[in-house]
Design an enzyme around this catalytic site. Sequence first.
Site, PDB file in Angstrom:
ATOM      1  N   LYS A   1       0.804  -1.196   0.000  1.00  0.00           N
ATOM      2  CA  LYS A   1       0.000   0.000   0.000  1.00  0.00           C
ATOM      3  C   LYS A   1       0.853   1.268   0.000  1.00  0.00           C
ATOM      4  CE  LYS A   1      -3.088  -2.259   3.289  1.00  0.00           C
ATOM      5  NZ  LYS A   1      -3.518  -2.252   4.709  1.00  0.00           N
ATOM      6  N   GLY A   2       2.083   1.119   0.489  1.00  0.00           N
ATOM      7  CA  GLY A   2       2.883   2.303   0.839  1.00  0.00           C
ATOM      8  C   GLY A   2       3.162   3.261  -0.296  1.00  0.00           C
TER       9      GLY A   2
ATOM     10  N   GLU B   1       7.840   2.631  -6.108  1.00  0.00           N
ATOM     11  CA  GLU B   1       7.964   2.027  -4.779  1.00  0.00           C
ATOM     12  C   GLU B   1       8.331   3.097  -3.760  1.00  0.00           C
ATOM     13  OE1 GLU B   1       7.093   0.166  -2.648  1.00  0.00           O
ATOM     14  OE2 GLU B   1       8.059  -1.772  -2.899  1.00  0.00           O
ATOM     15  N   ASP B   2       7.838   2.941  -2.551  1.00  0.00           N
ATOM     16  CA  ASP B   2       8.186   3.934  -1.531  1.00  0.00           C
ATOM     17  C   ASP B   2       9.589   3.703  -0.974  1.00  0.00           C
ATOM     18  OD1 ASP B   2       7.407   1.597  -0.308  1.00  0.00           O
ATOM     19  OD2 ASP B   2       5.973   2.513   1.074  1.00  0.00           O
TER      20      ASP B   2
ATOM     21  N   ASP C   1      14.363  -1.874   0.672  1.00  0.00           N
ATOM     22  CA  ASP C   1      15.039  -2.207   1.927  1.00  0.00           C
ATOM     23  C   ASP C   1      15.910  -3.448   1.673  1.00  0.00           C
ATOM     24  OD1 ASP C   1      15.647  -2.802   4.574  1.00  0.00           O
ATOM     25  OD2 ASP C   1      13.658  -2.389   5.325  1.00  0.00           O
TER      26      ASP C   1
ATOM     27  N   LYS D   1      17.568   2.125   1.045  1.00  0.00           N
ATOM     28  CA  LYS D   1      18.471   1.779   2.156  1.00  0.00           C
ATOM     29  C   LYS D   1      19.457   0.741   1.632  1.00  0.00           C
ATOM     30  CE  LYS D   1      15.518   1.835   6.253  1.00  0.00           C
ATOM     31  NZ  LYS D   1      14.941   0.908   7.259  1.00  0.00           N
TER      32      LYS D   1
ATOM     33  N   PHE E   1      14.564   2.847  11.091  1.00  0.00           N
ATOM     34  CA  PHE E   1      13.188   2.486  10.753  1.00  0.00           C
ATOM     35  C   PHE E   1      12.381   3.755  10.537  1.00  0.00           C
ATOM     36  CE2 PHE E   1       8.859   1.131  11.140  1.00  0.00           C
ATOM     37  CZ  PHE E   1       8.879  -0.047  10.413  1.00  0.00           C
ATOM     38  N   VAL E   2      11.901   3.923   9.299  1.00  0.00           N
ATOM     39  CA  VAL E   2      11.207   5.169   8.951  1.00  0.00           C
ATOM     40  C   VAL E   2       9.718   4.932   8.698  1.00  0.00           C
ATOM     41  CG1 VAL E   2      13.179   6.478   8.088  1.00  0.00           C
ATOM     42  CG2 VAL E   2      11.991   4.900   6.547  1.00  0.00           C
TER      43      VAL E   2
ATOM     44  N   ASP F   1       4.506   2.616   6.955  1.00  0.00           N
ATOM     45  CA  ASP F   1       3.778   2.374   8.202  1.00  0.00           C
ATOM     46  C   ASP F   1       4.627   1.618   9.218  1.00  0.00           C
ATOM     47  OD1 ASP F   1       3.735  -0.177   6.784  1.00  0.00           O
ATOM     48  OD2 ASP F   1       2.272  -0.814   8.286  1.00  0.00           O
TER      49      ASP F   1
ATOM     50  N   ARG G   1       1.057   6.208   8.144  1.00  0.00           N
ATOM     51  CA  ARG G   1       1.187   6.359   6.690  1.00  0.00           C
ATOM     52  C   ARG G   1       0.874   7.770   6.224  1.00  0.00           C
ATOM     53  NH1 ARG G   1       1.637   1.236   4.207  1.00  0.00           N
ATOM     54  NH2 ARG G   1       0.484  -0.418   5.222  1.00  0.00           N
TER      55      ARG G   1
HETATM   56  C1  PRP Z   1       7.325  -2.292   2.378  1.00  0.00           C
HETATM   57  C2  PRP Z   1       7.632  -1.268   1.291  1.00  0.00           C
HETATM   58  C3  PRP Z   1       8.173  -2.126   0.185  1.00  0.00           C
HETATM   59  C4  PRP Z   1       8.850  -3.263   0.920  1.00  0.00           C
HETATM   60  C5  PRP Z   1      10.320  -3.026   0.908  1.00  0.00           C
HETATM   61  O1  PRP Z   1       6.089  -2.855   2.093  1.00  0.00           O
HETATM   62  O2  PRP Z   1       6.486  -0.581   0.916  1.00  0.00           O
HETATM   63  O3  PRP Z   1       7.158  -2.640  -0.638  1.00  0.00           O
HETATM   64  O4  PRP Z   1       8.360  -3.256   2.271  1.00  0.00           O
HETATM   65  O5  PRP Z   1      10.972  -3.994   1.661  1.00  0.00           O
HETATM   66  P1  PRP Z   1      12.009  -5.031   1.059  1.00  0.00           P
HETATM   67  O6  PRP Z   1      12.938  -4.286   0.126  1.00  0.00           O
HETATM   68  O7  PRP Z   1      12.702  -5.516   2.303  1.00  0.00           O
HETATM   69  O8  PRP Z   1      11.246  -6.108   0.362  1.00  0.00           O
HETATM   70  P2  PRP Z   1       5.241  -3.711   3.157  1.00  0.00           P
HETATM   71  O9  PRP Z   1       5.453  -5.165   2.895  1.00  0.00           O
HETATM   72  O10 PRP Z   1       5.555  -3.220   4.538  1.00  0.00           O
HETATM   73  O11 PRP Z   1       3.761  -3.366   2.735  1.00  0.00           O
HETATM   74  P3  PRP Z   1       2.983  -1.960   2.751  1.00  0.00           P
HETATM   75  O12 PRP Z   1       3.529  -1.118   1.618  1.00  0.00           O
HETATM   76  O13 PRP Z   1       1.560  -2.340   2.567  1.00  0.00           O
HETATM   77  O14 PRP Z   1       3.254  -1.309   4.089  1.00  0.00           O
END
Ligand code: PRP
Length: 187
Positions: A44-45, A100-101, A104, A132, A153-154, A160, A166
Amino acid sequence: MTDSKTALRVLLTAQQIQARIRELGAQIDRDYPGGPIYLIAILKGACFFLADLSRAMKRQARIDFIGISSYGKGKSTSGEVKLTKDLDSSIEGADVLVVEDIVDSGVTLNYLMHVLRQRRPRSLRIVALLDKPSRRIRPVDVAYVGFQIPDEFVVGFGLDYAEDYRNLSDVCVLEEAPPAPANPPPR
Ligand code: PRP
């Protein structure tokens, strides 16, 4: 939205974020000279970034959403992912930009790029607001990066913690609040 155990420290202000998004939009406009571009946001992010980035671009853009679930809710991924919502349309022959937001560990985008490549888009790139690089365990080629950030952790601007934060306009570090003093000074 903070409780007594957490505190927020602003890492990127709304003004910094919006200025960088305008730059990214202009750069993407220059890099894709003709035809529509497909912007695919990962739920969702990335919705907040998608909304602002698409309006920072002057070109024709179509939008779609894809859902990816990473197992393990909390502050880190378990390394396993699955598709929870697919695109509404075919991307065959299209210029696709995945929005993508944050990148990681790279697990989410490494998996998604593999899935999307099999659908034969004409081009396939990634734009991420935050990166990151120190956390990467799977390789991901990110064409456009808003900000490289340290391993903290942001939350905010779509990101979120347990579904909270969010809708903050800034990107903030979620910190443990210092314990309250046993004998607070008189006011
Ligand atoms: C978060 C973020 C990316 C992903 C990055 O999504 O929005 O999609 O994690 O992490 P990674 O590089 O370690 O895979 P999340 O799974 O938390 O879902 P959300 O966007 O619904 O919060």
